[in-house]
Design a protein around this motif. Structure first.
Motif, PDB file in Angstrom:
ATOM      1  N   ARG B 235       2.334 -11.260   3.835  1.00  0.00           N
ATOM      2  CA  ARG B 235       1.505 -10.261   4.467  1.00  0.00           C
ATOM      3  C   ARG B 235       1.316 -10.581   5.939  1.00  0.00           C
ATOM      4  O   ARG B 235       1.409  -9.709   6.804  1.00  0.00           O
ATOM      5  CB  ARG B 235       0.149 -10.215   3.769  1.00  0.00           C
ATOM      6  CG  ARG B 235      -0.244  -8.815   3.426  1.00  0.00           C
ATOM      7  CD  ARG B 235      -1.442  -8.733   2.530  1.00  0.00           C
ATOM      8  NE  ARG B 235      -1.924  -9.973   2.050  1.00  0.00           N
ATOM      9  CZ  ARG B 235      -1.755 -10.403   0.805  1.00  0.00           C
ATOM     10  NH1 ARG B 235      -1.088  -9.688  -0.058  1.00  0.00           N
ATOM     11  NH2 ARG B 235      -2.246 -11.555   0.432  1.00  0.00           N
ATOM     12  N   LYS B 239       2.342  -8.394   9.348  1.00  0.00           N
ATOM     13  CA  LYS B 239       1.484  -7.996  10.477  1.00  0.00           C
ATOM     14  C   LYS B 239       2.152  -8.333  11.803  1.00  0.00           C
ATOM     15  O   LYS B 239       2.171  -7.526  12.731  1.00  0.00           O
ATOM     16  CB  LYS B 239       0.138  -8.717  10.363  1.00  0.00           C
ATOM     17  CG  LYS B 239      -0.687  -8.237   9.200  1.00  0.00           C
ATOM     18  CD  LYS B 239      -2.053  -8.916   9.158  1.00  0.00           C
ATOM     19  CE  LYS B 239      -2.801  -8.492   7.906  1.00  0.00           C
ATOM     20  NZ  LYS B 239      -4.075  -9.196   7.745  1.00  0.00           N
ATOM     21  N   ILE B 264       2.400  -4.392   2.991  1.00  0.00           N
ATOM     22  CA  ILE B 264       0.935  -4.320   2.986  1.00  0.00           C
ATOM     23  C   ILE B 264       0.391  -4.770   4.337  1.00  0.00           C
ATOM     24  O   ILE B 264      -0.512  -4.151   4.905  1.00  0.00           O
ATOM     25  CB  ILE B 264       0.360  -5.180   1.840  1.00  0.00           C
ATOM     26  CG1 ILE B 264       0.756  -4.565   0.493  1.00  0.00           C
ATOM     27  CG2 ILE B 264      -1.149  -5.292   1.955  1.00  0.00           C
ATOM     28  CD1 ILE B 264       0.416  -5.441  -0.703  1.00  0.00           C
ATOM     29  N   GLY B 265       0.962  -5.837   4.872  1.00  0.00           N
ATOM     30  CA  GLY B 265       0.543  -6.298   6.192  1.00  0.00           C
ATOM     31  C   GLY B 265       0.813  -5.239   7.254  1.00  0.00           C
ATOM     32  O   GLY B 265       0.001  -5.012   8.155  1.00  0.00           O
ATOM     33  N   SER B 268      -1.632  -2.406   7.089  1.00  0.00           N
ATOM     34  CA  SER B 268      -2.925  -2.834   7.592  1.00  0.00           C
ATOM     35  C   SER B 268      -2.965  -2.743   9.123  1.00  0.00           C
ATOM     36  O   SER B 268      -3.933  -2.247   9.713  1.00  0.00           O
ATOM     37  CB  SER B 268      -3.181  -4.254   7.094  1.00  0.00           C
ATOM     38  OG  SER B 268      -4.088  -4.915   7.916  1.00  0.00           O
ATOM     39  N   ARG B 271      -3.012   0.919  10.257  1.00  0.00           N
ATOM     40  CA  ARG B 271      -4.318   1.515  10.039  1.00  0.00           C
ATOM     41  C   ARG B 271      -5.291   1.094  11.142  1.00  0.00           C
ATOM     42  O   ARG B 271      -6.011   1.910  11.706  1.00  0.00           O
ATOM     43  CB  ARG B 271      -4.856   1.104   8.672  1.00  0.00           C
ATOM     44  CG  ARG B 271      -6.184   1.719   8.318  1.00  0.00           C
ATOM     45  CD  ARG B 271      -6.472   1.577   6.845  1.00  0.00           C
ATOM     46  NE  ARG B 271      -6.181   0.233   6.374  1.00  0.00           N
ATOM     47  CZ  ARG B 271      -7.045  -0.779   6.477  1.00  0.00           C
ATOM     48  NH1 ARG B 271      -8.215  -0.607   7.008  1.00  0.00           N
ATOM     49  NH2 ARG B 271      -6.711  -1.973   6.029  1.00  0.00           N
ATOM     50  N   ALA B 290       1.957  -5.134  -8.468  1.00  0.00           N
ATOM     51  CA  ALA B 290       0.987  -4.340  -9.212  1.00  0.00           C
ATOM     52  C   ALA B 290       0.104  -3.483  -8.314  1.00  0.00           C
ATOM     53  O   ALA B 290      -0.265  -2.368  -8.669  1.00  0.00           O
ATOM     54  CB  ALA B 290       0.120  -5.259 -10.070  1.00  0.00           C
ATOM     55  N   VAL B 291      -0.236  -4.002  -7.145  1.00  0.00           N
ATOM     56  CA  VAL B 291      -1.209  -3.316  -6.321  1.00  0.00           C
ATOM     57  C   VAL B 291      -0.597  -2.178  -5.496  1.00  0.00           C
ATOM     58  O   VAL B 291      -1.320  -1.355  -4.926  1.00  0.00           O
ATOM     59  CB  VAL B 291      -1.917  -4.353  -5.409  1.00  0.00           C
ATOM     60  CG1 VAL B 291      -1.058  -4.651  -4.176  1.00  0.00           C
ATOM     61  CG2 VAL B 291      -3.283  -3.886  -5.003  1.00  0.00           C
ATOM     62  N   GLY B 293       0.739   0.636  -5.970  1.00  0.00           N
ATOM     63  CA  GLY B 293       0.381   2.024  -6.240  1.00  0.00           C
ATOM     64  C   GLY B 293      -1.062   2.336  -5.919  1.00  0.00           C
ATOM     65  O   GLY B 293      -1.452   3.497  -5.844  1.00  0.00           O
ATOM     66  N   ASP B 294      -1.875   1.313  -5.718  1.00  0.00           N
ATOM     67  CA  ASP B 294      -3.296   1.535  -5.488  1.00  0.00           C
ATOM     68  C   ASP B 294      -3.687   1.351  -4.037  1.00  0.00           C
ATOM     69  O   ASP B 294      -4.865   1.329  -3.703  1.00  0.00           O
ATOM     70  CB  ASP B 294      -4.110   0.599  -6.381  1.00  0.00           C
ATOM     71  CG  ASP B 294      -3.935   0.952  -7.850  1.00  0.00           C
ATOM     72  OD1 ASP B 294      -3.855   2.155  -8.144  1.00  0.00           O
ATOM     73  OD2 ASP B 294      -3.856   0.040  -8.684  1.00  0.00           O
ATOM     74  N   LEU B 295      -2.722   1.163  -3.189  1.00  0.00           N
ATOM     75  CA  LEU B 295      -3.024   1.061  -1.765  1.00  0.00           C
ATOM     76  C   LEU B 295      -3.300   2.452  -1.219  1.00  0.00           C
ATOM     77  O   LEU B 295      -3.040   3.468  -1.865  1.00  0.00           O
ATOM     78  CB  LEU B 295      -1.812   0.477  -1.029  1.00  0.00           C
ATOM     79  CG  LEU B 295      -1.425  -0.956  -1.393  1.00  0.00           C
ATOM     80  CD1 LEU B 295      -0.072  -1.289  -0.805  1.00  0.00           C
ATOM     81  CD2 LEU B 295      -2.476  -1.921  -0.895  1.00  0.00           C
ATOM     82  N   ALA B 296      -3.810   2.490  -0.007  1.00  0.00           N
ATOM     83  CA  ALA B 296      -3.986   3.781   0.664  1.00  0.00           C
ATOM     84  C   ALA B 296      -3.311   3.689   2.028  1.00  0.00           C
ATOM     85  O   ALA B 296      -3.770   2.918   2.847  1.00  0.00           O
ATOM     86  CB  ALA B 296      -5.465   4.091   0.821  1.00  0.00           C
ATOM     87  N   SER B 298      -0.620   4.973  -0.838  1.00  0.00           N
ATOM     88  CA  SER B 298       0.135   4.238  -1.854  1.00  0.00           C
ATOM     89  C   SER B 298       1.569   4.060  -1.345  1.00  0.00           C
ATOM     90  O   SER B 298       2.077   4.876  -0.586  1.00  0.00           O
ATOM     91  CB  SER B 298       0.108   4.993  -3.172  1.00  0.00           C
ATOM     92  OG  SER B 298       0.625   6.291  -3.020  1.00  0.00           O
TER      93      SER B 298
END
Lengths: 344, 344
Positions: B235, B239, B264-265, B268, B271, B290-291, B293-296, B298
């Motif tokens: 992650r 970034k 994911i980084g 972030s 955003r 796993a996560v 699909g639950d990010l925003a 996704s």
DNA sequence: GATGTGAACGTAAGCGCTTTCGTAAGCGCT
DNA sequence: AGCGCTTACGAAAGCGCTTACGTTCACATC
């Protein structure tokens, strides 16, 4: 014609012969024990290295009565909370030259006992048990008894996050953390709260809930008015809890999840339903798993130092056992991010 | 006064005596070997259970020459990709009554060799190595040689995600996946791409990149114009890569991360900087942790069945070794979610 | 009734190490 | 030279199991 039958693996005897010493001297040389001259010891080591000799751990453990390995019991290694704890244990274990056996129990008490027994059979030097224990006294007693026998035989045990087993423990501040996160939400002005939680039969969860209740009582909010929804302690459970809360208690302005995983599931449901976080509903987590800060919105939560907890637990387990069980608290920290705000 | 000296742990001899049989019969009874009448065997088992006897695994392994344990080597257990693989291995291993030793290497080739040696010393029945290998032929050769010796001594090996070690392998479709994710982005109309990746010295990454290159070439996009940013495969690395891309190549409309962690980084950072995803920049991952699909938003990504891969690898390792290394491909699946869209 | 047969069980020889104990050699001292 | 002391090494006894082999005994066979 004679077929030279080759051994599958080298034995210490082979190394000793090649180095022209006795097996005893070879053993001492390789283990660094005293009683061998430096020149001989170095020669033996060199020969062993060249031959690619690797000692048989079982023979060594059997003869020496000890083993350079430790066991780690977790609920589910795929869960980031436990994965981070495991990472800490593996890190310190690696440094100490220990091998680590990991078992996972799927939160099944019977399986947990079984795994502990298996570790005992392996004569591991220490056992670290991570994850919540069971509130049920009968289950506690069973685990306690097995561990007691193991300790009498010289084994060391440390646990993470449960305090009822009479052994060294690393204790995350679950109650204080629960109180802190609830205080934060209450201080923002929320009064209609819901709590999404895993089974209350687990000590960790019971502790966190107790903290929430403390904070409510202190703030003059009747805990009985707080909607406590019990579901799986996972992302999926969080989703179910969120849906239930939205359907049955639409006036709730803050949802406190008892771990980050559930909180992530909750955020996901709220996002799908177009509900603004924290505008209409604030959401909090617990644990501060690695991804919590990178979610959108980033998650307000209680940080527990999982990796450090893993290290500390192994450290405790490796120490000389004390007369009384040691307690080591792992601090908590309220991390305020974007998922909480004043009620709309 | 005579002090009765108590043994620390029970031996098979103690059980045999208590049951009134010889140690050989006791052994046979407990292991279920033939040559004991049912009544005697049952009695022995009952006595053992009541005494709380647990066999010494080291003695057993030494005498029998085999052990009911397997080793798992991963880069970093805290990484969800490996944690899920580990979960699969632990699940199947638990079912088969195997204990699992987990080692992590921190992506350090020397440490990897060291860990493999340690597993060999433990005479584990099988070794599963997860995670990318090193492109460097010298490092490959070293690992290959160690494993070869282990296999000649009867050990089984399976690897996940590397194909250069001459052993059974479970192969995620890295190249096809890389191609699929790039095709998806290209089909949306993106032409100015950046790729955020870990070290290209790892085979997994090299394979994924090759797939991306294939897709670009097929779509008539010169791969040389694609900005490939190399950073840590985490992650934090994501970034850093994102910041670099924004600073140096502000015209990029899509960022392809070579794993979800980096993605994911990246999300972030975007955003924080108020950049709309996918409005201004589309982002893709790889793995479908796993996560994801639950990010925003996704995450659009390539799904690899990590848990299944872990199980399959162990399955391969436990099978009778074949004359030639077996290959088992683990499928991939393009999962389109909210982080990709047409260029703005 | 002598004999072969197989099942049930015991005896004992390892598995590959560690470690205790014995011994020989080297040393300084009287 | 004789003494004790230390040091370096080897011989051998386990560690707690598994298993090859021997023994016993019941039973079927001729």
């Amino acid at each position: 014609m004679q077929v030279s039958r080759q051994r599958a693996t080298l034995r210490l005897q082979d190394v000793a012969t090649a180095a022209g010493v006795s097996i005893a001297t070879a053993s001492r040389s390789l283990s660094g024990a005293p009683g061998v001259s430096d020149t001989v010891a170095e020669r033996v080591r060199e020969v062993a290295r060249q031959m690619g000799y690797v000692a048989n751990v079982h023979a060594r453990s059997l003869a020496a009565g000890t083993s350079r390995s430790v066991g780690l019991v977790v609920h589910e290694i795929g869960d980031p909370y436990f994965a981070e704890i495991a990472s800490g244990v593996l890190r310190l274990g690696g440094e100490e030259g220990l091998t680590v056996q990991i078992c996972h129990t799927g939160r099944d008490p019977d399986k947990e006992l079984e795994q502990i027994r298996s570790l005992v059979a392996h004569r591991v030097g220490a056992i670290v048990i991570a994850g919540s224990g069971f509130v049920d006294p009968a289950l506690q007693a069973a685990a306690r008894q097995d561990l007691q026998a193991y300790r009498e035989a010289g084994g060391r045990v440390a646990v993470i996050g449960r305090h009822h087993l009479g052994v060294d423990a690393v204790l995350p501040e679950n109650t204080k953390g629960g109180r802190a996160i609830a205080e934060h939400v209450l201080a923002l002005g929320h009064r209609r709260l819901a709590v999404a939680t895993g089974s209350r039969g687990l000590t960790t969860i019971a502790d966190r809930l107790a903290g929430v209740e403390e904070a409510c009582t202190a703030a003059g909010v009747d805990f009985a008015t707080v909607q406590v929804i019990e579901a799986e302690f996972t992302r999926a459970g969080g989703k179910i809890a969120a849906e239930q809360i939205l359907a049955e208690h639409p006036d709730v302005t803050a949802i406190l999840a008892m771990n980050d995983d559930m909180a992530i599931g909750i955020l996901s449901v709220l996002r799908l339903q177009g509900i603004d976080v924290p505008g209409r509903i604030s959401v909090t987590g617990f644990d501060d798993v690695a991804v919590a800060g990178d979610l959108a919105p980033s998650l307000t939560t209680i940080r527990l130092p999982m990796l450090t907890m893993g290290e500390h637990a192994l450290e405790l387990a490796l120490k000389e056992p004390a007369a009384r069980p040691r307690r080591r608290t792992a601090g908590h920290e309220l991390v305020v991010r974007d998922s909480t705000g004043p009620p709309g």
